[in-house]
Scaffold this motif. Structure first.
Motif, PDB file in Angstrom:
ATOM      1  N   ASP A  31     -40.958  31.956  35.076  1.00  0.00           N
ATOM      2  CA  ASP A  31     -40.429  33.259  35.476  1.00  0.00           C
ATOM      3  C   ASP A  31     -40.406  34.156  34.242  1.00  0.00           C
ATOM      4  O   ASP A  31     -39.639  33.918  33.303  1.00  0.00           O
ATOM      5  CB  ASP A  31     -39.013  33.081  36.040  1.00  0.00           C
ATOM      6  N   VAL A  32     -41.267  35.164  34.222  1.00  0.00           N
ATOM      7  CA  VAL A  32     -41.357  36.071  33.083  1.00  0.00           C
ATOM      8  C   VAL A  32     -41.339  37.501  33.592  1.00  0.00           C
ATOM      9  O   VAL A  32     -41.975  37.824  34.596  1.00  0.00           O
ATOM     10  CB  VAL A  32     -42.650  35.822  32.269  1.00  0.00           C
ATOM     11  N   ASN A 359     -44.336  35.022  43.555  1.00  0.00           N
ATOM     12  CA  ASN A 359     -43.727  36.240  44.069  1.00  0.00           C
ATOM     13  C   ASN A 359     -43.416  37.211  42.945  1.00  0.00           C
ATOM     14  O   ASN A 359     -43.201  36.824  41.793  1.00  0.00           O
ATOM     15  CB  ASN A 359     -42.446  35.937  44.854  1.00  0.00           C
ATOM     16  N   LEU A 360     -43.415  38.484  43.276  1.00  0.00           N
ATOM     17  CA  LEU A 360     -42.894  39.534  42.414  1.00  0.00           C
ATOM     18  C   LEU A 360     -41.452  39.786  42.812  1.00  0.00           C
ATOM     19  O   LEU A 360     -41.089  39.615  43.982  1.00  0.00           O
ATOM     20  CB  LEU A 360     -43.714  40.817  42.556  1.00  0.00           C
ATOM     21  N   TYR A 361     -40.597  40.205  41.859  1.00  0.00           N
ATOM     22  CA  TYR A 361     -39.199  40.442  42.207  1.00  0.00           C
ATOM     23  C   TYR A 361     -38.649  41.650  41.456  1.00  0.00           C
ATOM     24  O   TYR A 361     -39.178  42.077  40.415  1.00  0.00           O
ATOM     25  CB  TYR A 361     -38.337  39.225  41.895  1.00  0.00           C
ATOM     26  N   ALA A 362     -37.573  42.207  42.006  1.00  0.00           N
ATOM     27  CA  ALA A 362     -36.806  43.274  41.360  1.00  0.00           C
ATOM     28  C   ALA A 362     -35.338  43.044  41.694  1.00  0.00           C
ATOM     29  O   ALA A 362     -34.985  42.834  42.863  1.00  0.00           O
ATOM     30  CB  ALA A 362     -37.252  44.647  41.851  1.00  0.00           C
ATOM     31  N   ILE A 363     -34.469  43.052  40.673  1.00  0.00           N
ATOM     32  CA  ILE A 363     -33.041  42.779  40.859  1.00  0.00           C
ATOM     33  C   ILE A 363     -32.233  43.798  40.065  1.00  0.00           C
ATOM     34  O   ILE A 363     -32.573  44.123  38.923  1.00  0.00           O
ATOM     35  CB  ILE A 363     -32.665  41.365  40.377  1.00  0.00           C
ATOM     36  N   PHE A 364     -31.150  44.290  40.682  1.00  0.00           N
ATOM     37  CA  PHE A 364     -30.195  45.152  39.979  1.00  0.00           C
ATOM     38  C   PHE A 364     -28.787  44.650  40.263  1.00  0.00           C
ATOM     39  O   PHE A 364     -28.449  44.306  41.401  1.00  0.00           O
ATOM     40  CB  PHE A 364     -30.312  46.615  40.432  1.00  0.00           C
ATOM     41  N   GLY A 365     -27.954  44.606  39.208  1.00  0.00           N
ATOM     42  CA  GLY A 365     -26.575  44.177  39.377  1.00  0.00           C
ATOM     43  C   GLY A 365     -25.645  44.964  38.483  1.00  0.00           C
ATOM     44  O   GLY A 365     -26.044  45.464  37.426  1.00  0.00           O
ATOM     45  N   SER A 366     -24.383  45.077  38.909  1.00  0.00           N
ATOM     46  CA  SER A 366     -23.389  45.826  38.144  1.00  0.00           C
ATOM     47  C   SER A 366     -22.031  45.170  38.288  1.00  0.00           C
ATOM     48  O   SER A 366     -21.694  44.634  39.365  1.00  0.00           O
ATOM     49  CB  SER A 366     -23.318  47.276  38.626  1.00  0.00           C
ATOM     50  N   THR A 367     -21.229  45.209  37.219  1.00  0.00           N
ATOM     51  CA  THR A 367     -19.881  44.664  37.260  1.00  0.00           C
ATOM     52  C   THR A 367     -18.955  45.544  36.438  1.00  0.00           C
ATOM     53  O   THR A 367     -19.370  46.147  35.443  1.00  0.00           O
ATOM     54  CB  THR A 367     -19.852  43.218  36.720  1.00  0.00           C
ATOM     55  N   GLN A 368     -17.692  45.637  36.856  1.00  0.00           N
ATOM     56  CA  GLN A 368     -16.696  46.461  36.190  1.00  0.00           C
ATOM     57  C   GLN A 368     -15.365  45.725  36.189  1.00  0.00           C
ATOM     58  O   GLN A 368     -15.048  44.987  37.123  1.00  0.00           O
ATOM     59  CB  GLN A 368     -16.515  47.807  36.914  1.00  0.00           C
ATOM     60  N   GLY A 386     -40.178  41.179  37.513  1.00  0.00           N
ATOM     61  CA  GLY A 386     -41.026  40.158  36.947  1.00  0.00           C
ATOM     62  C   GLY A 386     -41.824  39.416  37.997  1.00  0.00           C
ATOM     63  O   GLY A 386     -41.853  39.786  39.183  1.00  0.00           O
ATOM     64  N   VAL A 387     -42.460  38.354  37.556  1.00  0.00           N
ATOM     65  CA  VAL A 387     -43.255  37.493  38.422  1.00  0.00           C
ATOM     66  C   VAL A 387     -42.769  36.056  38.236  1.00  0.00           C
ATOM     67  O   VAL A 387     -42.488  35.628  37.120  1.00  0.00           O
ATOM     68  CB  VAL A 387     -44.763  37.617  38.119  1.00  0.00           C
ATOM     69  N   ARG A 388     -42.655  35.331  39.336  1.00  0.00           N
ATOM     70  CA  ARG A 388     -42.207  33.951  39.319  1.00  0.00           C
ATOM     71  C   ARG A 388     -43.230  33.077  40.034  1.00  0.00           C
ATOM     72  O   ARG A 388     -43.679  33.391  41.124  1.00  0.00           O
ATOM     73  CB  ARG A 388     -40.843  33.820  39.991  1.00  0.00           C
ATOM     74  N   HIS A 389     -43.561  31.955  39.386  1.00  0.00           N
ATOM     75  CA  HIS A 389     -44.490  30.988  39.990  1.00  0.00           C
ATOM     76  C   HIS A 389     -43.836  29.615  39.966  1.00  0.00           C
ATOM     77  O   HIS A 389     -43.316  29.178  38.941  1.00  0.00           O
ATOM     78  CB  HIS A 389     -45.812  30.949  39.224  1.00  0.00           C
ATOM     79  N   THR A 390     -43.831  28.943  41.095  1.00  0.00           N
ATOM     80  CA  THR A 390     -43.305  27.584  41.186  1.00  0.00           C
ATOM     81  C   THR A 390     -44.455  26.610  41.363  1.00  0.00           C
ATOM     82  O   THR A 390     -45.479  26.934  41.983  1.00  0.00           O
ATOM     83  CB  THR A 390     -42.321  27.441  42.360  1.00  0.00           C
TER      84      THR A 390
END
Length: 391
Positions: A31-32, A359-368, A386-390
């Protein structure tokens, strides 16, 4: 001559059969991608962007697992799995000096009864979280149950539970009427005697229990981890090297010493409605001084989420949660007498499946988190593509 040929053929057949009963599988994840992290403590803000080998969606790893059929419904098995950092020239990072052990164990299984294994293994709480977390324990901010580690460069110190125990014995039953039980025990005692006047003793004990129930589209998990970490030099408790957890990001000084008991209780459930799967989670972790039960720091959180395929090739998920970090007046941090704070978090993510394994992925997260007498208001957000290969 014919008898000799028949004998050789028979031996070869038996050898082939024996080899066919054993199997070894090589597996892994690469996963890079690109990550950006922004953290805030009071008025101070830090931004960081980087290409990272420890992926936003899944930690890269290389593993080997195998089984051997010994007959009569009995088999032996093993797993050896190591973390990888594809973009680091030192294989898995300078801090690890090579491969980092994720889990390594060997065991025996009896059909109809269950299995037993010895080695470095996941705790019951982590196994339960893995089945009931909408983000599938990714490495980004915003998940208040499986809080990410500091390897992403965000300084977060909110790991909510212990992921694995070393030198552990585990027992797992076969599934019966939808129920499956899992237990783990670790007793790592050492006593170093030497001619010097100082005697060093380390004593680490841990145990955990978990129960998983599956009925049609419903999955329910209950689990607990309990551990005791004691380091004694002579009769004096030394300063601790690990810090109890803050609400979200900052660092809270460890005032409990090294003789610490850690108790985590977890409950989680999922239900598959067909068009989407719903998730609900709760965790409470308490750090208590073994010398004074009134001195403790606790962290509790609850989270809900959904995960669904929007199209046959696009998967999306979302989660939102809140919690509280708390300690009594008996625990003094700096000059403050109040050690409680509320925190919130949310996360959005999507996968685009190029194939079964890529798969290609996109993730967004927030914490307060809120402010109190001992820590300033804190917050953070991160994104990863990024892109992930299993394999």
């Amino acid at each position: 001559m014919k008898k000799s040929l028949l004998a050789v053929a028979a031996i070869g057949a038996f050898a082939s059969a024996a080899q066919a009963q054993s199997s070894v599988t090589v597996y892994g994840i690469m996963d890079v991608g690109f990550q950006g992290v922004t953290t805030r403590v009071g008025s101070a803000k830090t931004n960081k962007t980087s290409f990272s080998g420890e992926g936003a969606e899944t930690t890269s790893r290389l593993g080997f697992k195998g089984t051997e059929d010994m007959g009569g419904g009995t088999s032996a098995f093993f797993t050896a799995e190591f973390a990888l950092a594809p973009t680091n020239s030192a294989l898995s990072g300078d801090a690890n000096t090579g491969l980092a052990n994720r889990q390594t164990f060997v065991g025996l299984k009896k059909n109809g009864v269950g299995s037993a294994a010895i080695g470095t293994q996941y705790t019951p709480v982590h196994l339960a979280v893995g089945r009931t977390d909408p983000g599938q324990t990714n490495n980004m901010l915003g998940n208040v149950i499986y809080a990410t580690n500091s390897s992403q460069g965000n300084g977060q110190t909110t790991q909510a539970y212990t992921v694995r125990y070393n030198n552990a014995l585990t027992l797992q039953t076969e599934r019966m009427a939808g129920f499956q039980l899992y237990g783990i025990y670790n007793n790592n005692n050492s006593n170093a005697n030497n001619p010097a006047t100082t005697q060093t003793v380390t004593n680490n004990e841990a145990l955990g229990l978990g129960i998983n129930y599956v009925w049609q589209k419903l999955n329910v998990d209950l689990a607990m981890n309990s551990s005791k970490q004691t380091t004694i030099t002579g009769t004096t408790q030394t300063a601790a090297s690990i810090a109890p957890l803050s609400a979200t990001i900052g660092t809270i000084a460890n005032v409990l010493g090294t003789s610490i008991g850690i108790l985590s209780n977890y409950a989680g459930a999922t239900y598959d409605f067909g068009i989407l799967k719903a998730y609900a989670q709760y965790i409470n972790t308490k750090y208590t001084s073994n010398l004074d039960s009134n001195s403790y720091i606790s962290r509790s959180a609850q989270q809900i989420g959904v995960r669904s395929f929007v199209t046959p090739t696009i998967e999306a998920w979302a989660s939102v949660g809140n919690g509280r970090y708390q300690g009594p007046n008996a625990v003094t941090i700096s000059a403050a007498t109040t050690t409680s704070a509320d925190f919130t978090g949310y996360q959005l993510g999507t996968n685009y499946l190029l194939s079964k394994r890529t798969n290609l992925y996109a993730i967004f997260g927030s914490t307060q988190s809120s402010t109190n007498g001992s820590i300033a208001a804190e917050g953070g957000s991160s994104y990863g593509v990024g892109v992930r290969h299993t394999f």
